[in-house]
Design an enzyme around this catalytic site. Structure first.
Site, short mmCIF file in Angstrom:
data_model
loop_
_atom_site.label_atom_id
_atom_site.label_comp_id
_atom_site.label_asym_id
_atom_site.label_seq_id
_atom_site.Cartn_x
_atom_site.Cartn_y
_atom_site.Cartn_z
N CYS A 53 31.83 18.14 -17.19
CA CYS A 53 33.15 18.88 -16.67
C CYS A 53 32.68 19.25 -15.36
O CYS A 53 31.70 20.05 -15.12
CB CYS A 53 33.29 20.08 -17.59
SG CYS A 53 34.61 21.06 -17.13
N CYS A 75 40.84 19.39 -12.10
CA CYS A 75 39.73 18.76 -12.99
C CYS A 75 38.69 17.81 -11.89
O CYS A 75 39.26 17.11 -10.94
CB CYS A 75 40.50 17.66 -13.73
SG CYS A 75 39.35 16.60 -14.55
N HIS A 126 37.26 29.22 -16.09
CA HIS A 126 35.63 29.06 -16.85
C HIS A 126 35.26 30.53 -17.32
O HIS A 126 35.15 31.58 -16.20
CB HIS A 126 34.82 28.14 -15.66
CG HIS A 126 35.48 26.94 -15.66
ND1 HIS A 126 35.09 25.95 -16.38
CD2 HIS A 126 36.05 26.44 -14.73
CE1 HIS A 126 35.54 24.82 -16.00
NE2 HIS A 126 36.64 25.06 -15.02
N GLY A 130 33.46 22.80 -14.45
CA GLY A 130 32.66 23.43 -15.14
C GLY A 130 31.36 23.39 -14.61
O GLY A 130 30.39 24.55 -14.38
N GLU A 140 35.47 22.00 -23.48
CA GLU A 140 36.88 22.40 -22.31
C GLU A 140 38.02 22.79 -23.21
O GLU A 140 38.16 22.62 -24.33
CB GLU A 140 37.00 20.90 -22.14
CG GLU A 140 35.91 20.34 -20.80
CD GLU A 140 36.67 19.38 -20.01
OE1 GLU A 140 37.70 19.41 -19.65
OE2 GLU A 140 35.74 18.61 -19.31
N ARG A 141 38.84 23.71 -22.51
CA ARG A 141 40.16 24.23 -22.80
C ARG A 141 40.93 22.73 -23.11
O ARG A 141 40.94 21.89 -22.39
CB ARG A 141 40.74 24.86 -21.95
CG ARG A 141 42.09 25.40 -22.06
CD ARG A 141 42.68 26.32 -20.81
NE ARG A 141 42.77 25.54 -19.82
CZ ARG A 141 43.41 26.05 -18.56
NH1 ARG A 141 43.89 27.25 -18.80
NH2 ARG A 141 43.58 25.29 -17.43
N1 LIG Z 1 39.81 21.10 -19.48
C1 LIG Z 1 40.07 21.62 -18.38
C2 LIG Z 1 40.68 20.44 -17.49
C3 LIG Z 1 39.61 19.24 -16.95
C4 LIG Z 1 38.49 19.98 -16.20
C5 LIG Z 1 37.38 18.91 -16.54
N2 LIG Z 1 37.55 17.49 -17.05
C6 LIG Z 1 36.62 18.68 -15.11
O1 LIG Z 1 36.06 17.41 -14.89
O2 LIG Z 1 36.78 19.44 -14.26
C7 LIG Z 1 41.23 22.90 -18.09
O3 LIG Z 1 41.88 22.99 -19.28
O4 LIG Z 1 41.21 23.50 -17.26
#
Ligand SMILES: N[C@H](CCC[C@H](N)C(=O)O)C(=O)O
Length: 285
Positions: free
Chosen positions: A224, A76, A166, A227, A215-216
């Site tokens: 993100c 994250c 991603h 992201g 987001e997943r």
């Molecule tokens: N939803 C993402 C985790 C959080 C990523 C995001 N909040 C960031 O700042 O990179 C996943 O399932 O891989």
């Protein structure tokens, strides 16, 4: 019943419940994470961040990430900036460059004097088996961009692993992109066995993009970090972005600066802000 202390933080509106798991007992297998994530009946957050002692002598900490649906994930980016601010402000370290283990690899946040945080996010991965992505044939397996059939639509996505998976697509106008419909369909597409985060990228110039991320395990977020890294790497790899200066990524919650040179084993660097919102405690155990 004891009280669990936490700190509410965010990075560009991507918000977190941050827990010191070193000085408090916390069991992620029994904590009601998804219930706490609810914005009307719980604490409300996109991810829960758990700080633990490192598992190797090379690192200062370990930090674990749980999405709003309760799934534990590998990385994250916005959370890494908040993690660094948290451990420094709580006196858990006096270092301004912190080595931290995550399930997606070791990353190194640097606390800058202007209050922003720069994070070495490591090396992006592209091979389908590293995403992971189930390529349809040998030819598909050699590419970093893939065609997905979604109902009557066929979309081109570029797949990057930043510790977490991603899928990034280029769109004309992110305000009109079907982020929620297509984001949910791609997140759960059969060719992503561990699901996937979905980025919608609009190119403004070789050094500037707009980005929305579905987001997943959460849905669309204000920002993100991984992201933004994945989108900049995808754009540079596709030749629609330049790599001689940082890429400015404009997300609904604000701006991140991402640097990456298209060379073997080059690391991705992300710089952005951090905000501590409030201290809280919640009944637990
Ligand atoms: N939803 C993402 C985790 C959080 C990523 C995001 N909040 C960031 O700042 O990179 C996943 O399932 O891989």
């Amino acid at each position: 019943m004891t009280k669990l202390k936490f700190t509410k933080m965010h990075g560009l509106g991507n918000d977190f419940m941050v827990i010191d798991g070193i000085n408090q007992k916390f069991d992620s297998t029994t904590a009601p994470i998804a219930a706490w994530a609810q914005r009307h009946t719980g604490v409300g957050f996109d991810q829960l961040l758990l700080i633990e002692a490192p598992q190797t002598a090379k690192a200062d900490f370990r930090y674990r990430i749980f999405n709003a649906d309760g799934s534990e994930v590998e990385q994250c980016g916005n959370g890494a900036r908040c993690f660094a601010r948290f451990v420094y402000d709580k006196g858990l370290t006096n270092k301004q460059q912190i080595v931290v283990e995550t399930a997606g690899g070791v990353i190194v946040p640097h606390l800058n004097d202007d209050g922003t945080v720069t994070v070495d996010m490591g090396v992006p991965l592209f091979a389908p088996e590293q995403i992971p992505f189930a390529a349809i044939d040998e030819d598909d397996a050699q590419r970093i961009s893939h065609q997905l059939v979604i109902g009557n639509d066929t979309v081109d996505v570029t797949c990057i692993n930043m510790g977490n998976p991603h899928a990034v697509m280029v769109v004309e106008d992110i305000d009109r992109a079907p982020v929620h419909r297509l984001g949910a369909a791609i997140e759960n597409h059969r060719q992503f066995p561990q699901r996937v985060n979905v980025g919608f990228m609009q190119i403004l110039s070789p050094y500037q993009i707009r980005l929305r991320v579905f987001e997943r395990g959460v849905g669309e977020t204000q920002a993100c970090g991984t992201g933004a890294c994945a989108a900049a790497v995808a754009g540079i790899s596709l030749g629609v972005l330049a790599d001689d200066k940082p890429v400015q990524v404009s997300l609904p919650g604000g701006l991140l600066s991402i640097s990456w040179q298209q060379q073997p084993d080059a690391h991705v660097w992300m710089t952005g802000p951090v905000q501590t919102v409030f201290e809280g405690e919640i009944d637990y155990l």
